[in-house]
Design an enzyme around this catalytic site. Structure first.
Site, PDB file in Angstrom:
ATOM      1  N   THR B  14      30.011 -19.340  -5.111  1.00  0.00           N
ATOM      2  CA  THR B  14      30.412 -19.048  -6.482  1.00  0.00           C
ATOM      3  C   THR B  14      29.223 -19.113  -7.426  1.00  0.00           C
ATOM      4  O   THR B  14      28.614 -18.103  -7.724  1.00  0.00           O
ATOM      5  CB  THR B  14      31.545 -19.998  -6.889  1.00  0.00           C
ATOM      6  OG1 THR B  14      31.147 -21.319  -6.624  1.00  0.00           O
ATOM      7  CG2 THR B  14      32.796 -19.686  -6.107  1.00  0.00           C
ATOM      8  N   ASN B 220      43.142 -15.102 -14.030  1.00  0.00           N
ATOM      9  CA  ASN B 220      43.349 -16.013 -12.923  1.00  0.00           C
ATOM     10  C   ASN B 220      44.786 -16.092 -12.416  1.00  0.00           C
ATOM     11  O   ASN B 220      45.038 -16.711 -11.390  1.00  0.00           O
ATOM     12  CB  ASN B 220      42.836 -17.404 -13.293  1.00  0.00           C
ATOM     13  CG  ASN B 220      41.333 -17.445 -13.244  1.00  0.00           C
ATOM     14  OD1 ASN B 220      40.751 -17.257 -12.177  1.00  0.00           O
ATOM     15  ND2 ASN B 220      40.704 -17.618 -14.397  1.00  0.00           N
ATOM     16  N   THR B 225      43.120 -13.421  -4.359  1.00  0.00           N
ATOM     17  CA  THR B 225      41.955 -13.553  -3.475  1.00  0.00           C
ATOM     18  C   THR B 225      42.382 -13.291  -2.044  1.00  0.00           C
ATOM     19  O   THR B 225      43.509 -13.537  -1.674  1.00  0.00           O
ATOM     20  CB  THR B 225      41.375 -14.966  -3.590  1.00  0.00           C
ATOM     21  OG1 THR B 225      42.439 -15.910  -3.545  1.00  0.00           O
ATOM     22  CG2 THR B 225      40.619 -15.095  -4.885  1.00  0.00           C
TER      23      THR B 225
END
Lengths: 225, 225
Positions: B14, B220, B225
């Site tokens: 990240t 978010n 993902t």
């Protein structure tokens, strides 16, 4: 009686809860029962992580029941249990009433190396904005839960971790359990239970929290105290 | 080179930052300089409180500059200072690039009882969802900052606290300084400085963070993902 999560403002009394009973019980015994009752209830809820400096839980007993006095120690166990039941119900109602909340989420940690670490794990997951926005989106994103555990400062071995959403295993020994579709169905419900098995010891902790929604941001960015 | 706050996902590397220099410097000396450089820079930024378990800062030196070797100790002070300048710039760029960020906020704590408490105070303010949504709303809500200080677990006396938004005093010795309108103008800017003077000791800490916006929640809660 409890009021809660809609007025977390700094210059107001915020989370307030009052218990009234006609039981005959001495102040000290009642105080102890109350401490035990709030531990796994009022002290195990989180909405936005902003602990108010003004939270208050009070219990009053007037002794008018006519029953025998509830004595300290074992004699108070039944009374404490009932007080705890009411406290749990009120505490969960506060979470359900949380600002902008669209989901009610239980975080259930088992098998932590200690009680303290179980609590830390639960609080870290429940305070993660990434986890809370995933709850809002109904997204069974277990990776965010694993990441929260990874930074929680607890003893853990990723290869031992099991995670369940409701009854659906989503992680088995640290790996995807392949139940994406069933897990997604669980995450769309109004009430979601997340269980984490750390397999490190006997520490357990349950905590109740909410998702993080558009409405939370709207409420707290646009109202002026 | 740094990449950051737009990919805080658990199964990706990240926050990544790389420094390249042609200075002649031994690995150990470079490592020490890097540690000093990241302390008040990469370790003093917060976007969403979710520390990644995969953050990485690396420095490379190939010695091709032709200059004298930079020796450990005092000799490395100049080099370390330059490394720190670059680290600060990159770290602040990561914050400005934060998910959904509409404002860049500096939290500047002074006069804490210790360095540790100064850091704790800064982190508590910067991680408060109530504070961050107030930033988003451009709301000079100093009460939320006082409340965050109150629960930060630091030694403080509310009656000694001064708070400034930019150059505008909003709290003087714990009380409203009566500059609501001027403070509101400061809060509407893209970059906001919040200074807290605790008057308890010599602890200082600076930290950079963002607001909490609708877009953060959108990004978010809706991407998978």
């Amino acid at each position: 009686i409890a009021k809660g999560a809609g007025m977390i403002a700094p210059d107001m009394a915020t989370m307030l809860a009052f218990f009234f009973t006609d039981a005959r019980i001495k102040s000290k015994t009642l105080g102890r029962a109350l401490s035990e009752a709030v531990d796994g209830t009022f002290n195990s809820i989180m909405v936005d992580n902003d602990m108010s400096t003004n939270d208050t839980v009070l219990a009053f007993a007037n002794g008018l029941s006519g029953g025998a006095e509830i004595k300290a120690g074992r004699g108070a166990a039944g009374f404490t249990g009932l007080l705890r039941d009411v406290a749990l119900k009120l505490a969960q109602m506060i979470v359900k009433d949380g600002e902008g909340a669209t989901r009610f989420v239980e975080i259930d940690i088992r098998g932590a190396a200690s009680q303290k670490e179980a609590r830390l794990a639960a609080r870290t997951i429940a305070s993660s904005m990434l986890v809370k926005t995933a709850f809002f989106g109904g997204d069974p994103n277990w990776g965010r839960i694993m990441a929260a555990l990874g930074r929680a400062g607890i003893r853990m071995n990723p290869a031992r971790v099991d995670i369940f959403f409701g009854a659906v295993p989503v992680v088995r020994q640290g790996l995807d359990a392949g139940n994406e579709r069933r897990a997604a169905a669980v995450m769309k419900k109004k009430e979601v239970k997340v269980r984490v098995e750390l397999h490190m010891g006997r520490g357990v902790h349950k905590l109740w929290t909410t998702d993080l929604s558009h409405n939370y941001v709207k409420i707290n960015s646009s109202y002026r105290t």
